[in-house]
Design a protein around this motif. Structure first.
Motif, PDB file in Angstrom:
ATOM      1  N   ILE A  14      -7.672   2.307   1.543  1.00  0.00           N
ATOM      2  CA  ILE A  14      -7.036   2.646   0.256  1.00  0.00           C
ATOM      3  C   ILE A  14      -5.684   3.312   0.515  1.00  0.00           C
ATOM      4  N   TYR A  15      -5.588   4.032   1.619  1.00  0.00           N
ATOM      5  CA  TYR A  15      -4.324   4.687   2.006  1.00  0.00           C
ATOM      6  C   TYR A  15      -3.259   3.616   2.250  1.00  0.00           C
ATOM      7  N   PHE A  16      -3.612   2.592   3.005  1.00  0.00           N
ATOM      8  CA  PHE A  16      -2.668   1.511   3.300  1.00  0.00           C
ATOM      9  C   PHE A  16      -2.244   0.808   2.013  1.00  0.00           C
ATOM     10  N   HIS A  17      -3.219   0.518   1.158  1.00  0.00           N
ATOM     11  CA  HIS A  17      -2.914  -0.186  -0.092  1.00  0.00           C
ATOM     12  C   HIS A  17      -1.972   0.635  -0.968  1.00  0.00           C
ATOM     13  N   CYS A  18      -2.236   1.924  -1.079  1.00  0.00           N
ATOM     14  CA  CYS A  18      -1.393   2.789  -1.924  1.00  0.00           C
ATOM     15  C   CYS A  18       0.016   2.909  -1.359  1.00  0.00           C
ATOM     16  N   MET A  19       0.135   3.035  -0.046  1.00  0.00           N
ATOM     17  CA  MET A  19       1.456   3.122   0.573  1.00  0.00           C
ATOM     18  C   MET A  19       2.240   1.837   0.331  1.00  0.00           C
ATOM     19  N   THR A  20       1.537   0.703   0.322  1.00  0.00           N
ATOM     20  CA  THR A  20       2.186  -0.590   0.082  1.00  0.00           C
ATOM     21  C   THR A  20       2.624  -0.718  -1.368  1.00  0.00           C
ATOM     22  N   ILE A  21       1.789  -0.292  -2.285  1.00  0.00           N
ATOM     23  CA  ILE A  21       2.074  -0.457  -3.719  1.00  0.00           C
ATOM     24  C   ILE A  21       3.233   0.426  -4.169  1.00  0.00           C
ATOM     25  N   LEU A  22       3.464   1.523  -3.461  1.00  0.00           N
ATOM     26  CA  LEU A  22       4.596   2.397  -3.798  1.00  0.00           C
ATOM     27  C   LEU A  22       5.921   1.654  -3.651  1.00  0.00           C
ATOM     28  N   LYS A  23       5.920   0.611  -2.801  1.00  0.00           N
ATOM     29  CA  LYS A  23       7.155  -0.143  -2.543  1.00  0.00           C
ATOM     30  C   LYS A  23       7.347  -1.297  -3.522  1.00  0.00           C
ATOM     31  N   ASP A  24       6.451  -1.382  -4.518  1.00  0.00           N
ATOM     32  CA  ASP A  24       6.577  -2.418  -5.541  1.00  0.00           C
ATOM     33  C   ASP A  24       7.660  -1.985  -6.533  1.00  0.00           C
ATOM     34  N   ASN A  25       8.788  -2.689  -6.489  1.00  0.00           N
ATOM     35  CA  ASN A  25       9.947  -2.289  -7.289  1.00  0.00           C
ATOM     36  C   ASN A  25       9.747  -2.498  -8.783  1.00  0.00           C
ATOM     37  N   GLU A  26       8.771  -3.318  -9.164  1.00  0.00           N
ATOM     38  CA  GLU A  26       8.493  -3.507 -10.592  1.00  0.00           C
ATOM     39  C   GLU A  26       7.640  -2.359 -11.129  1.00  0.00           C
TER      40      GLU A  26
END
Length: 200
Positions: free
Chosen positions: A147-159
């Motif tokens: 979940i840590y990896f997923h959240c760190m990735t989603i923070l970079k979603d510019n939309e």
């Protein structure tokens, strides 16, 4: 020359984005012909791929060094964040988002590699935090590391988090505090509060 092109392209891509920067921009910036670039890189896609892997390897090496120093687990995750932000130019151009949108195959390969590196690092961090009494002993390490990896990735979603409304630095600080507070013991919370106070 290949290394020179790679370093220059990395700088331009991270500052202005994979989509915005053209092969003309790179050749003009270096003061060489496009033909010279094409002697080393077949096309822009192959250059984007080389830059992505180059940045990934550099960041992975730095993260491994930080993890190998076996610092306090809470301090470690903030140190990793600081190191990554310095190497990604504070993500001004949202490079990972542009990579996902315009070069999905490269993005998928990169994401898989990032997951492998982060899983190992985060699991080690969680285990050491439990051993030191900073993190709760009953946390599910496999779940939290994913979940840590997923959240760190989603923070970079510019939309979802447009950069004109959210600073990447602030987003990461907020998420790391949220993450640590969710898994910490009282001792861990004292450590976190002390660390945050020292940073401000």
């Amino acid at each position: 020359m290949r290394e020179k092109i790679l370093n220059n392209a990395t700088d331009l891509f991270l500052n202005y984005g994979f989509k915005s920067v053209t092969m003309d921009d790179i050749s003009n910036n270096l003061g060489i012909s496009k033909k010279t670039i094409y002697q080393h890189f077949q096309n822009k896609t192959s250059l984007v791929e080389a830059v992505s892997m180059h940045v990934f390897e550099n960041i992975s090496c730095g993260i491994n060094e930080i993890c190998n120093s076996k610092k306090n687990p809470i301090e470690e995750i903030f140190d990793i964040k600081k190191f990554v932000m310095e190497h990604l130019k504070d993500e001004k151009s949202s490079p990972q988002y542009q990579l996902q949108k315009y070069y999905p195959k490269i993005f998928t390969t990169l994401k898989k590699k990032q997951f492998e590196v982060m899983q190992e690092c985060v699991k080690d961090n969680l285990n050491r935090g439990i051993e030191q009494g900073i993190y709760r002993p009953n946390i599910n390490i496999e779940f939290i590391s994913r979940i840590y990896f997923h959240c760190m990735t989603i923070l970079k979603d510019n939309e979802l988090f447009p950069l004109n409304h959210f600073s990447m630095n602030t987003l990461l600080d907020n998420y790391l505090e949220y993450h640590v507070r969710g898994i910490s013991t009282e001792k861990g919370l004292l450590t976190l509060n002390k660390f945050i106070n020292n940073q401000s």
